[in-house]
Design an enzyme around this catalytic site. Structure first.
Site, PDB file in Angstrom:
ATOM      1  N   GLU A  98      -5.734   4.022   0.179  1.00  0.00           N
ATOM      2  CA  GLU A  98      -4.879   3.104   0.932  1.00  0.00           C
ATOM      3  C   GLU A  98      -3.758   2.595   0.038  1.00  0.00           C
ATOM      4  O   GLU A  98      -3.887   2.571  -1.194  1.00  0.00           O
ATOM      5  CB  GLU A  98      -5.763   1.964   1.481  1.00  0.00           C
ATOM      6  CG  GLU A  98      -5.053   0.797   2.128  1.00  0.00           C
ATOM      7  CD  GLU A  98      -4.275   1.138   3.389  1.00  0.00           C
ATOM      8  OE1 GLU A  98      -3.584   2.171   3.410  1.00  0.00           O
ATOM      9  OE2 GLU A  98      -4.332   0.345   4.347  1.00  0.00           O
ATOM     10  N   ASP A  99      -2.648   2.218   0.661  1.00  0.00           N
ATOM     11  CA  ASP A  99      -1.511   1.730  -0.114  1.00  0.00           C
ATOM     12  C   ASP A  99      -1.758   0.336  -0.688  1.00  0.00           C
ATOM     13  O   ASP A  99      -1.663   0.126  -1.893  1.00  0.00           O
ATOM     14  CB  ASP A  99      -0.216   1.774   0.728  1.00  0.00           C
ATOM     15  CG  ASP A  99      -0.363   1.129   2.108  1.00  0.00           C
ATOM     16  OD1 ASP A  99      -1.410   0.497   2.381  1.00  0.00           O
ATOM     17  OD2 ASP A  99       0.568   1.248   2.919  1.00  0.00           O
ATOM     18  N   ASP A 102      -4.245  -6.047   1.112  1.00  0.00           N
ATOM     19  CA  ASP A 102      -3.486  -7.290   1.325  1.00  0.00           C
ATOM     20  C   ASP A 102      -4.446  -8.339   1.896  1.00  0.00           C
ATOM     21  O   ASP A 102      -5.279  -8.853   1.164  1.00  0.00           O
ATOM     22  CB  ASP A 102      -2.311  -6.967   2.250  1.00  0.00           C
ATOM     23  CG  ASP A 102      -1.334  -8.113   2.411  1.00  0.00           C
ATOM     24  OD1 ASP A 102      -1.037  -8.802   1.422  1.00  0.00           O
ATOM     25  OD2 ASP A 102      -0.851  -8.339   3.542  1.00  0.00           O
ATOM     26  N   LYS A 130      -3.101  -7.280  -3.646  1.00  0.00           N
ATOM     27  CA  LYS A 130      -2.442  -8.592  -3.590  1.00  0.00           C
ATOM     28  C   LYS A 130      -3.526  -9.637  -3.345  1.00  0.00           C
ATOM     29  O   LYS A 130      -3.715 -10.093  -2.213  1.00  0.00           O
ATOM     30  CB  LYS A 130      -1.429  -8.623  -2.429  1.00  0.00           C
ATOM     31  CG  LYS A 130      -0.125  -7.927  -2.707  1.00  0.00           C
ATOM     32  CD  LYS A 130       0.982  -8.409  -1.781  1.00  0.00           C
ATOM     33  CE  LYS A 130       1.115  -7.556  -0.554  1.00  0.00           C
ATOM     34  NZ  LYS A 130       2.258  -7.927   0.306  1.00  0.00           N
ATOM     35  N   ASP A 160       6.692   0.881   3.919  1.00  0.00           N
ATOM     36  CA  ASP A 160       7.867   0.734   4.769  1.00  0.00           C
ATOM     37  C   ASP A 160       8.162  -0.715   5.129  1.00  0.00           C
ATOM     38  O   ASP A 160       7.357  -1.609   4.915  1.00  0.00           O
ATOM     39  CB  ASP A 160       7.655   1.493   6.081  1.00  0.00           C
ATOM     40  CG  ASP A 160       6.673   0.758   6.997  1.00  0.00           C
ATOM     41  OD1 ASP A 160       5.604   0.362   6.512  1.00  0.00           O
ATOM     42  OD2 ASP A 160       6.987   0.565   8.185  1.00  0.00           O
ATOM     43  N   ARG A 166      10.342   4.373   2.985  1.00  0.00           N
ATOM     44  CA  ARG A 166       9.141   5.058   2.487  1.00  0.00           C
ATOM     45  C   ARG A 166       9.472   6.096   1.424  1.00  0.00           C
ATOM     46  O   ARG A 166       8.641   6.414   0.586  1.00  0.00           O
ATOM     47  CB  ARG A 166       8.400   5.757   3.644  1.00  0.00           C
ATOM     48  CG  ARG A 166       7.781   4.839   4.682  1.00  0.00           C
ATOM     49  CD  ARG A 166       6.817   5.636   5.552  1.00  0.00           C
ATOM     50  NE  ARG A 166       6.471   4.971   6.803  1.00  0.00           N
ATOM     51  CZ  ARG A 166       5.482   4.080   6.932  1.00  0.00           C
ATOM     52  NH1 ARG A 166       4.767   3.732   5.894  1.00  0.00           N
ATOM     53  NH2 ARG A 166       5.216   3.539   8.107  1.00  0.00           N
TER      54      ARG A 166
END
Ligand code: 5GP
Ligand code: MG
Length: 175
Positions: A98-99, A102, A130, A160, A166
């Site tokens: 996963e990016d 959060d 984060k 994005d 992106r």
């Protein structure tokens, strides 16, 4: 630098080095296994493609489409699963890619979803963490974290803002 970016938070070179380190660590940890990477669309695609190509052991991949953000920069609080995996998960050593971790709503949902398919093991690799943004009660604890960052809204390297940016090769803070 792109005119909509105020500063570069993580450079191309830093990404290159760290992603190689993560791939080396995962390759060592999964020695003798044949893991299945599950890349979360679309944000993790760029990170995943670099990570996957740097793997030193045999592995396969699949894609899962999940999003918790609309066109806004703030989590909608609910996850939409718009594309499920197509590979067999049962009995596999699965690594979710996963990016960002959060609020954690997306990863928490994805983990529960994949766990229900009875993998042999399930771990999580995120490029960015984060911690300041975590939703109370959510505790995913990714096994692999690229960078821990302050709670900026970042774009680039797959991430994005309303589908733009992106393609940027670095992670930048949007103006
Ligand atoms: P969570 O469910 O943990 O709140 O959010 C995870 C998802 O929100 C990520 O997959 C990513 O798509 C999006 N997201 C969270 N923080 C950011 C950010 O700083 N920039 C961008 N572009 N997307 C983010
Ligand atoms: Mg995402």
């Amino acid at each position: 630098m792109h005119p909509d970016i105020s500063s570069v938070l993580i450079s191309e070179e830093q990404l290159r080095v760290r992603v190689k380190e993560l791939a080396a660590q995962i390759s060592a940890d999964y020695q003798g296994k044949h893991p299945l990477f599950v890349c979360i669309l679309k944000g993790a695609v760029v990170f995943f493609s670099d990570l996957f190509r740097a793997m030193k052991i045999d592995c396969t991949c699949d894609f899962l489409g999940a999003c918790s953000y609309g066109a806004d920069t703030c989590s909608s609080g609910r996850v939409d699963l718009y594309k499920d995996v197509t590979e067999q998960i049962k009995g596999r050593d699965v690594i979710v890619v996963e990016d960002i971790y959060d609020t954690g709503i997306t990863l928490d949902f994805v983990k529960t979803h994949l766990q229900s398919k009875q993998p042999a093991s399930l771990s999580v690799c995120v490029l960015l963490d984060k911690p300041a943004r975590r939703k109370p009660g959510i505790d995913v604890r990714p096994e692999y974290v690229g960078f821990t960052i302050d709670p900026y809204f970042v774009v680039g390297y797959g991430l994005d803002c309303d589908q733009e940016y992106r393609h940027l090769p670095y992670i930048g803070i949007k103006k």
